[in-house]
Design a protein around this motif. Structure first.
Motif, PDB file in Angstrom:
ATOM      1  N   GLU A 181      99.910  80.185 -27.357  1.00  0.00           N
ATOM      2  CA  GLU A 181     101.178  80.100 -28.047  1.00  0.00           C
ATOM      3  C   GLU A 181     102.000  81.286 -27.439  1.00  0.00           C
ATOM      4  OE1 GLU A 181     100.108  81.237 -31.980  1.00  0.00           O
ATOM      5  OE2 GLU A 181      99.119  83.081 -31.496  1.00  0.00           O
ATOM      6  N   SER A 182     103.441  81.166 -27.494  1.00  0.00           N
ATOM      7  CA  SER A 182     104.348  81.659 -26.753  1.00  0.00           C
ATOM      8  C   SER A 182     104.544  83.227 -27.706  1.00  0.00           C
ATOM      9  CB  SER A 182     105.569  81.022 -26.651  1.00  0.00           C
ATOM     10  OG  SER A 182     105.989  80.553 -28.041  1.00  0.00           O
ATOM     11  N   THR A 183     103.528  83.939 -27.428  1.00  0.00           N
ATOM     12  CA  THR A 183     103.706  85.340 -27.923  1.00  0.00           C
ATOM     13  C   THR A 183     102.851  86.268 -26.878  1.00  0.00           C
ATOM     14  OG1 THR A 183     101.326  85.365 -29.122  1.00  0.00           O
ATOM     15  CG2 THR A 183     103.565  84.601 -30.178  1.00  0.00           C
ATOM     16  N   PHE A 184     103.315  87.474 -26.946  1.00  0.00           N
ATOM     17  CA  PHE A 184     102.705  88.507 -26.162  1.00  0.00           C
ATOM     18  C   PHE A 184     101.222  88.392 -26.245  1.00  0.00           C
ATOM     19  CE2 PHE A 184     101.111  92.777 -24.876  1.00  0.00           C
ATOM     20  CZ  PHE A 184     101.298  93.039 -23.742  1.00  0.00           C
ATOM     21  N   SER A 185     100.625  88.424 -27.590  1.00  0.00           N
ATOM     22  CA  SER A 185      99.171  88.316 -27.588  1.00  0.00           C
ATOM     23  C   SER A 185      98.419  86.930 -27.085  1.00  0.00           C
ATOM     24  CB  SER A 185      98.781  88.389 -29.033  1.00  0.00           C
ATOM     25  OG  SER A 185      99.374  87.422 -29.964  1.00  0.00           O
ATOM     26  N   GLY A 186      99.539  85.879 -27.233  1.00  0.00           N
ATOM     27  CA  GLY A 186      99.037  84.598 -26.699  1.00  0.00           C
ATOM     28  C   GLY A 186      98.654  84.798 -25.125  1.00  0.00           C
ATOM     29  N   LEU A 187      99.666  85.329 -24.495  1.00  0.00           N
ATOM     30  CA  LEU A 187      99.496  85.636 -22.997  1.00  0.00           C
ATOM     31  C   LEU A 187      98.334  86.378 -22.722  1.00  0.00           C
ATOM     32  CD1 LEU A 187     100.105  85.550 -19.986  1.00  0.00           C
ATOM     33  CD2 LEU A 187     101.756  87.212 -20.453  1.00  0.00           C
ATOM     34  N   ILE A 216     100.717  74.999 -23.934  1.00  0.00           N
ATOM     35  CA  ILE A 216     101.268  75.853 -24.804  1.00  0.00           C
ATOM     36  C   ILE A 216     101.944  75.399 -26.082  1.00  0.00           C
ATOM     37  CG2 ILE A 216     103.188  77.526 -24.605  1.00  0.00           C
ATOM     38  CD1 ILE A 216     103.380  77.365 -21.667  1.00  0.00           C
ATOM     39  N   ASN A 217     101.423  75.950 -27.133  1.00  0.00           N
ATOM     40  CA  ASN A 217     101.745  75.394 -28.389  1.00  0.00           C
ATOM     41  C   ASN A 217     103.185  76.179 -28.941  1.00  0.00           C
ATOM     42  OD1 ASN A 217     101.648  73.755 -30.723  1.00  0.00           O
ATOM     43  ND2 ASN A 217     100.314  75.003 -31.787  1.00  0.00           N
ATOM     44  N   LYS A 218     104.027  75.359 -29.743  1.00  0.00           N
ATOM     45  CA  LYS A 218     104.998  76.135 -30.030  1.00  0.00           C
ATOM     46  C   LYS A 218     105.970  76.927 -29.214  1.00  0.00           C
ATOM     47  CE  LYS A 218     102.378  77.882 -33.264  1.00  0.00           C
ATOM     48  NZ  LYS A 218     101.638  78.387 -34.550  1.00  0.00           N
ATOM     49  N   PHE A 219     106.081  76.385 -27.997  1.00  0.00           N
ATOM     50  CA  PHE A 219     106.428  77.221 -26.576  1.00  0.00           C
ATOM     51  C   PHE A 219     108.033  77.465 -27.055  1.00  0.00           C
ATOM     52  CE2 PHE A 219     108.429  72.927 -25.748  1.00  0.00           C
ATOM     53  CZ  PHE A 219     109.584  73.260 -25.217  1.00  0.00           C
ATOM     54  N   ASP A 220     108.768  76.966 -27.978  1.00  0.00           N
ATOM     55  CA  ASP A 220     110.207  77.429 -27.951  1.00  0.00           C
ATOM     56  C   ASP A 220     110.419  78.482 -29.001  1.00  0.00           C
ATOM     57  OD1 ASP A 220     109.274  75.471 -29.941  1.00  0.00           O
ATOM     58  OD2 ASP A 220     111.019  74.498 -30.144  1.00  0.00           O
ATOM     59  N   LEU A 221     109.181  78.937 -29.595  1.00  0.00           N
ATOM     60  CA  LEU A 221     109.395  80.029 -30.512  1.00  0.00           C
ATOM     61  C   LEU A 221     109.788  81.271 -29.572  1.00  0.00           C
ATOM     62  CD1 LEU A 221     106.712  79.588 -33.345  1.00  0.00           C
ATOM     63  CD2 LEU A 221     108.951  78.952 -33.411  1.00  0.00           C
ATOM     64  N   SER A 222     109.439  81.423 -28.596  1.00  0.00           N
ATOM     65  CA  SER A 222     109.806  82.528 -27.577  1.00  0.00           C
ATOM     66  C   SER A 222     109.794  82.018 -26.233  1.00  0.00           C
ATOM     67  CB  SER A 222     108.874  83.821 -27.877  1.00  0.00           C
ATOM     68  OG  SER A 222     109.115  84.688 -26.987  1.00  0.00           O
ATOM     69  N   LEU A 223     110.928  81.690 -25.743  1.00  0.00           N
ATOM     70  CA  LEU A 223     110.951  81.055 -24.406  1.00  0.00           C
ATOM     71  C   LEU A 223     110.719  82.141 -23.364  1.00  0.00           C
ATOM     72  CD1 LEU A 223     114.287  78.995 -24.750  1.00  0.00           C
ATOM     73  CD2 LEU A 223     111.925  78.158 -24.781  1.00  0.00           C
ATOM     74  N   ILE A 251     104.186  71.970 -26.326  1.00  0.00           N
ATOM     75  CA  ILE A 251     104.401  71.444 -27.582  1.00  0.00           C
ATOM     76  C   ILE A 251     105.473  72.321 -28.375  1.00  0.00           C
ATOM     77  CG2 ILE A 251     103.717  70.780 -29.870  1.00  0.00           C
ATOM     78  CD1 ILE A 251     100.601  70.428 -28.611  1.00  0.00           C
ATOM     79  N   PRO A 252     106.658  71.768 -28.580  1.00  0.00           N
ATOM     80  CA  PRO A 252     107.553  72.452 -29.450  1.00  0.00           C
ATOM     81  C   PRO A 252     107.158  72.715 -30.820  1.00  0.00           C
ATOM     82  CG  PRO A 252     108.568  70.181 -29.178  1.00  0.00           C
ATOM     83  CD  PRO A 252     107.266  70.530 -28.463  1.00  0.00           C
TER      84      PRO A 252
END
Length: 285
Positions: free
Chosen positions: A193-199, A220-227, A248-249
């Motif tokens: 997911e598009s978060t620091f912890s996701g990376l 990448i799930n919910k990628f547009d929550l943090s571009l 996935i947005p």
């Protein structure tokens, strides 16, 4: 016969791993389905399986005390490092780790190590094919062994019924149950997911998969929550030659489908078509 075993994993729970695995199921032919998240299985919620058979799973051995033989000498309580034996020599199965030291020190053979049932394995029918799943008793260990049993049964069914594909909802994290999920697999899908912890979690789980020489794709799930964080993930994947199979947005449509116990890719087919989901599915077979 070569079996294409696709494992869906993630660096932690809650990334959308099970949602993606469920969404792939209706569009894969010649399929056996398996849920290897034995600590907290939930793929069954969307599949509505009809259980055909149940098998007790025996993990490690645990101590059993024969009160008639026991002379209350206290040696077992003194040497137990897990506080599984009380001062009045009552043995707690839930605390026993199966080390066997109590059996060794008992002077009258009042303690024996016996097989302990730690979970159950199920074989079920679904509208999409055979489904192998399991549940570990809360607090019990040996989840890696139970995961191995689930995959072993799924492969046996694939060979017996001449099925080409197995889709596995793997365990989250990087522990032994995940290693058991991916060992010998054909390919792995890592959901992040598009978060620091996701990376951070993506890096950990990818380093694990590298040891097994597997074909890997990232979703990448919910990628547009943090571009910003999505770009960081894409940069990491590019630097490591990892294919990003799908982005996935965020949408409430997926949540609504799950609330209705409907597989999202079926309930919101147009949305999944627009994001390239079906091209991604085709790349797996």
């Amino acid at each position: 016969m070569n079996i294409n075993e696709i494992i869906v994993i993630s660096g932690k729970g809650g990334t959308g791993k099970t949602t993606l695995a469920a969404s792939l199921i209706p569009y894969l032919d010649d399929l056996i389905i398996a849920d290897c998240d034995v600590d907290a299985p939930d793929l069954n919620i969307l599949l509505d399986p009809k259980i055909k058979s149940t098998h007790r799973f025996v993990g490690l051995k645990k101590a059993v005390l024969d009160q008639e033989k026991c002379i209350k000498c206290g040696l077992c309580e003194k040497h137990c490092k897990f506080s599984a034996i009380s001062k009045d020599i009552i043995l707690s199965q839930s605390k026993c780790e199966g080390c066997g030291v109590c059996e060794f020190v008992c002077p009258v053979d009042a303690i024996s190590m016996e097989n302990a049932v730690v979970g159950e394995l199920y074989e079920s029918d679904t509208i999409f094919g055979d489904f192998v799943h399991a549940k570990l008793i809360p607090g019990e260990e040996t989840s890696g062994k139970l995961v191995a049993e689930v995959r072993k049964k799924a492969k046996a069914l694939a060979l017996l019924n001449n099925k080409k594909n197995i889709i596995v909802d793997g365990s989250p994290g990087i522990a032994c149950n995940v290693i058991s999920s991916i060992t010998g697999a054909s390919q792995v899908i890592i959901v992040t997911e598009s978060t620091f912890s996701g990376l951070h979690d993506l890096k950990r789980i990818y380093e694990l998969t590298k040891k097994f020489n597997l074909k890997v794709q990232v979703v990448i799930n919910k990628f547009d929550l943090s571009l910003h964080h999505s770009e960081m993930i894409e940069k990491y994947c590019s630097e490591n030659n990892i294919t990003i199979g799908l982005k996935i947005p965020f949408t409430k449509k997926i949540v609504s489908s799950i609330v209705k116990k409907t597989i999202p890719s079926v309930g919101e087919k147009d949305f999944f078509k627009d994001i390239g989901f079906f091209k991604f599915t085709d790349s797996l077979v």
